[in-house]
Enzyme design. Structure first.
Site, PDB file in Angstrom:
ATOM      1  N   HIS A   1       0.827  -1.262   0.048  1.00  0.00           N
ATOM      2  CA  HIS A   1       0.035   0.027  -0.057  1.00  0.00           C
ATOM      3  C   HIS A   1       0.775   1.171   0.039  1.00  0.00           C
ATOM      4  CE1 HIS A   1      -3.399  -2.475   0.478  1.00  0.00           C
ATOM      5  NE2 HIS A   1      -3.210  -2.941   1.854  1.00  0.00           N
TER       6      HIS A   1
ATOM      7  N   ARG B   1      -2.530  18.310   2.152  1.00  0.00           N
ATOM      8  CA  ARG B   1      -0.940  18.717   2.333  1.00  0.00           C
ATOM      9  C   ARG B   1      -0.638  18.312   0.948  1.00  0.00           C
ATOM     10  NH1 ARG B   1       0.709  13.648   1.648  1.00  0.00           N
ATOM     11  NH2 ARG B   1      -0.231  11.958   2.741  1.00  0.00           N
TER      12      ARG B   1
HETATM   13  P1  ADP Z   1      -3.819   5.111   3.896  1.00  0.00           P
HETATM   14  O1  ADP Z   1      -4.527   6.464   4.313  1.00  0.00           O
HETATM   15  O2  ADP Z   1      -3.227   4.343   4.934  1.00  0.00           O
HETATM   16  O3  ADP Z   1      -2.959   5.640   2.736  1.00  0.00           O
HETATM   17  P2  ADP Z   1      -5.779   4.451   1.895  1.00  0.00           P
HETATM   18  O4  ADP Z   1      -7.260   4.371   2.309  1.00  0.00           O
HETATM   19  O5  ADP Z   1      -5.509   5.940   1.254  1.00  0.00           O
HETATM   20  O6  ADP Z   1      -5.069   4.261   3.513  1.00  0.00           O
HETATM   21  O7  ADP Z   1      -5.504   3.428   1.080  1.00  0.00           O
HETATM   22  C1  ADP Z   1      -4.244   3.026   0.588  1.00  0.00           C
HETATM   23  C2  ADP Z   1      -4.049   1.845  -0.526  1.00  0.00           C
HETATM   24  O8  ADP Z   1      -4.615   0.648   0.055  1.00  0.00           O
HETATM   25  C3  ADP Z   1      -4.662   2.356  -1.759  1.00  0.00           C
HETATM   26  O9  ADP Z   1      -4.005   2.976  -2.618  1.00  0.00           O
HETATM   27  C4  ADP Z   1      -5.200   0.778  -2.313  1.00  0.00           C
HETATM   28  O10 ADP Z   1      -4.155   0.365  -2.731  1.00  0.00           O
HETATM   29  C5  ADP Z   1      -5.451  -0.040  -0.745  1.00  0.00           C
HETATM   30  N1  ADP Z   1      -7.107   0.213  -0.611  1.00  0.00           N
HETATM   31  C6  ADP Z   1      -7.655   1.005  -0.031  1.00  0.00           C
HETATM   32  N2  ADP Z   1      -8.777   0.862   0.186  1.00  0.00           N
HETATM   33  C7  ADP Z   1      -9.172  -0.281  -0.641  1.00  0.00           C
HETATM   34  C8  ADP Z   1     -10.192  -0.997  -0.881  1.00  0.00           C
HETATM   35  N3  ADP Z   1     -11.607  -0.448  -0.508  1.00  0.00           N
HETATM   36  N4  ADP Z   1     -10.033  -2.030  -1.813  1.00  0.00           N
HETATM   37  C9  ADP Z   1      -9.137  -2.307  -2.037  1.00  0.00           C
HETATM   38  N5  ADP Z   1      -7.743  -1.706  -2.018  1.00  0.00           N
HETATM   39  C10 ADP Z   1      -7.990  -0.697  -1.132  1.00  0.00           C
END
Ligand code: ADP
Length: 457
Positions: free
Chosen positions: A236, A292
C-alpha cells in the site's frame, strides 16, 4: 505580504524543495533540525537553522512545542509543514493560529474532517463524490459492525478511521475471518492511532489508484490540476507515480475532476489537496483526501508547469491562486521513481554513508533530493532519499528518459531500490504498454522470485 519568514517544519528532500520556492519568492527561510540532521542539506540551504532536539521524531520533528518555540526564537511568521510529521495534525495547525503564525495549509477544521476516514466519507457522499460502498456510521460495537460487514459482503476492507500511510488496514476474504479481523483491527487502531473507530469497505478487487490534485483559495477560486496514477505500490506504499493517468475514459475523467472541485467549493477548502480514488471498470471510488502537498507532486508540476509550493505560499499569504481553470493544461507525460535507501530484494532499510553520488540530468529530467557525497543517511527517518522525475512529450518518451537517467545516476555506499525501477518495472513490457492495477508490483516481484528459484533448481 502577510508573512515574511517561513519556517519549514520538516527535513529531507521536501524541506529542501519548499525552501527553493520560498527563497525564489523572496521569503526568509528557517530550518529546524534534530541531532542526526546537523549536517543535513536543508540546514545548509536555510537562512537560519534551529536545533530542536534528539534524533527520535517525538523529541524533535513531532514536537509541537519545539517547532512553535523555534518560530518565536527566529521571528518566523509562517510554517510550511511539508508532508508527514505534523502536516496533518490538527493540534499543530491550531497551535500556529493561537501563536499568530500562518499555517501554510487548510484550516484546522478541514484537517480534522479529512483526518477521519469515516467523517470525510460522509462529507464526500453529501457532496456527490462517488465512494467505495461500505459502512461509515457512528455505531461502533463489534457485533453491529459484523452485521454491517455481512450486508456489504466479501472480500471486505476493515480500516482504522484515523489510519494512514497504508497502516491500519485489513483485508477479510471470508465471513469466517470477520470477528477476529474486527477485534485485531480495533486493538491495533487503538494502539497505533489512539482511536479504535473503524469503517468497513467493499474490497475493490483489482483497481488502479488515481488521485486528483486540487487547490482552493480565500477569494473563492477552486481549480483542479488533473490527475496522477499511483498504482505501482508495495504494501500500500507508492513506489512509482505518473501524470496523466494512462487510458482514462474521457467522460469519467471529466466528471470526477468536476466532482472534486465541487466538493472543494462546498467545503470552502483552502490550499492544496488531493482526492484519492480507486478506479475500476470505468468507475471512481473515493478513499480519502490528503490536506497537504503529496510526495508525488512533481509529476503534476512537470505536466502543468505550475509550481505547487508557490501556489500554497500565495494562498496562505492571501494573494490567491494565480491560475484560472482554463489556463491549466496537461503537456506530455511525467513519471516519478521514488529512490529509497533499502535492499532491493528484502526491502529492509539501508542507512549509512554515501560514498559517491552523481545526479543525472538532461532534457526533461529533475531530481528532488537532499543527498550529497559523504552524506550519512540516518536510520531514524523514512528511507526515501530522492525522487527522480522524467518528462517527455508522451509516456514512451518519459519512460525512455527515465531509463537513461537511472543508468546515468551513480549512488554507491548504500543499497537502493534503483534496480527495482531500472530492471524490473521499466523493463517490463506490460508496464510499458498499459496502465497496471495496484497489485501489479507485488505479483511481478513474486513472479521474479519464482523464476529465480526455477533457474537454480
Ligand atoms: P492510507 O490512508 O493508509 O494511505 P488509503 O485508504 O489511502 O489508506 O488506502 C491506501 C491503499 O490501500 C490504496 O492505494 C489501495 O491500494 C488500498 N486500498 C484502500 N482501500 C481499498 C479498498 N476498499 N479495496 C481495495 N484496496 C484498497
Amino acid at each position: 505580504m502577510k508573512f515574511s519568514k517561513v519556517l519549514i517544519a520538516n527535513r529531507g528532500e521536501i524541506a529542501v524543495r519548499v525552501m527553493q520556492t520560498a527563497k525564489a519568492m523572496g521569503y526568509q527561510t528557517v530550518a529546524v533540525y534534530s541531532n542526526a540532521d546537523r549536517h543535513a542539506r536543508h540546514v545548509q540551504e536555510a537562512d537560519e537553522a534551529v536545533y530542536i532536539g534528539a534524533s527520535k521524531v517525538s523529541e524533535s520533528y513531532l514536537s509541537i512545542t519545539k517547532i512553535i518555540d523555534a518560530c518565536k526564537k527566529t521571528g518566523a511568521d509562517a510554517v510550511h509543514p511539508g508532508y508527514g510529521f505534523l502536516s496533518e495534525n490538527t493540534d499543530f495547525a491550531q497551535a500556529c493560529i493561537d501563536n499568530q503564525i500562518t499555517f501554510i495549509g487548510p484550516t484546522a477544521s478541514a484537517i480534522e474532517l479529512m483526518g477521519s476516514k469515516r467523517l470525510s466519507k460522509i462529507a464526500m457522499i453529501e457532496a456527490g463524490v462517488p465512494c467505495v460502498p461500505g459502512y461509515e456510521g457512528d455505531r461502533q460495537e463489534l457485533e453491529y459492525l459484523a452485521t454491517q460487514a455481512e450486508q456489504i459482503g466479501f472480500p471486505l476492507m476493515v480500516k482504522a478511521s484515523a489510519g494512514g500511510g497504508g497502516r491500519g488496514m485489513r483485508l477479510v476474504q471470508h465471513l469466517s475471518g470477520l470477528v477476529e479481523a474486527l477485534q485485531t483491527a480495533r486493538s491495533e487502531a487503538e494502539n497505533a492511532f489512539g482511536s479504535g473507530e473503524l469503517i468497513l469497505e467493499k474490497a475493490v478487487i483489482a483497481p488502479r489508484h488515481v488521485e486528483i490534485q486540487v487547490f482552493g483559495d480565500t477569494h473563492g477560486n477552486y481549480v483542479y490540476l488533473f490527475e496522477r496514477d499511483c498504482s505501482i505500490q508495495r504494501r500500500h506504499q507508492k513506489v512509482l507515480e505518473e501524470a496523466p493517468a494512462p487510458n482514462l475514459p474521457e467522460q469519467a475523467r471529466a466528471d470526477i475532476l468536476e466532482a472534486c472541485v465541487h466538493a472543494c467549493q462546498l467545503m470552502q477548502y483552502r490550499g492544496a489537496g488531493t482526492f484519492e480514488f480507486l478506479f475500476e471498470d470505468g468507475e471512481f471510488f473515493f478513499i480519502e483526501m490528503n490536506t497537504r502537498v503529496q510526495v508525488e507532486h512533481p509529476v503534476t508540476e512537470m505536466v502543468t508547469g505550475v509550481d505547487i509550493i508557490e501556489q500554497q505560499l500565495r494562498i496562505a499569504g492571501g494573494l490567491g491562486l494565480e491560475l484560472q481553470q482554463e489556463d491549466i493544461k496537461v503537456q506530455g507525460h511525467a513519471i516519478e521513481c521514488r529512490i529509497n535507501a533499502e535492499d532491493p530484494t528484502t526491502f529492509l532499510p539501508s542507512p549509512g554513508k554515501i560514498e559517491s553520488f552523481y545526479a543525472p540530468g538532461g532534457a526533461g529530467i529533475r531530481l528532488d533530493s537532499h543527498i550529497y557525497p559523504e552524506y550519512s543517511i540516518p536510520p531514524y527517518y523514512d528511507s526515501m532519499i530522492a525522487k527522480l522525475i522524467s518528462h517527455g512529450k508522451d509516456r514512451e518518451t518519459s519512460i525512455a528518459r527515465m531509463r537513461q537517467a537511472l543508468d546515468e545516476m551513480i549512488l554507491t555506499g548504500i543499497k537502493t531500490n534503483i534496480p527495482l525501477h531500472k530492471d524490473l518495472i521499466l523493463q517490463d513490457k506490460s508496464f510499458c504498454s498499459q496502465a497496471m492495477d495496484i497489485h501489479y508490483l507485488e505479483k511481478h516481484l513474486l513472479k521474479q522470485v519464482e523464476e529465480k528459484k526455477a533457474e537454480t533448481a
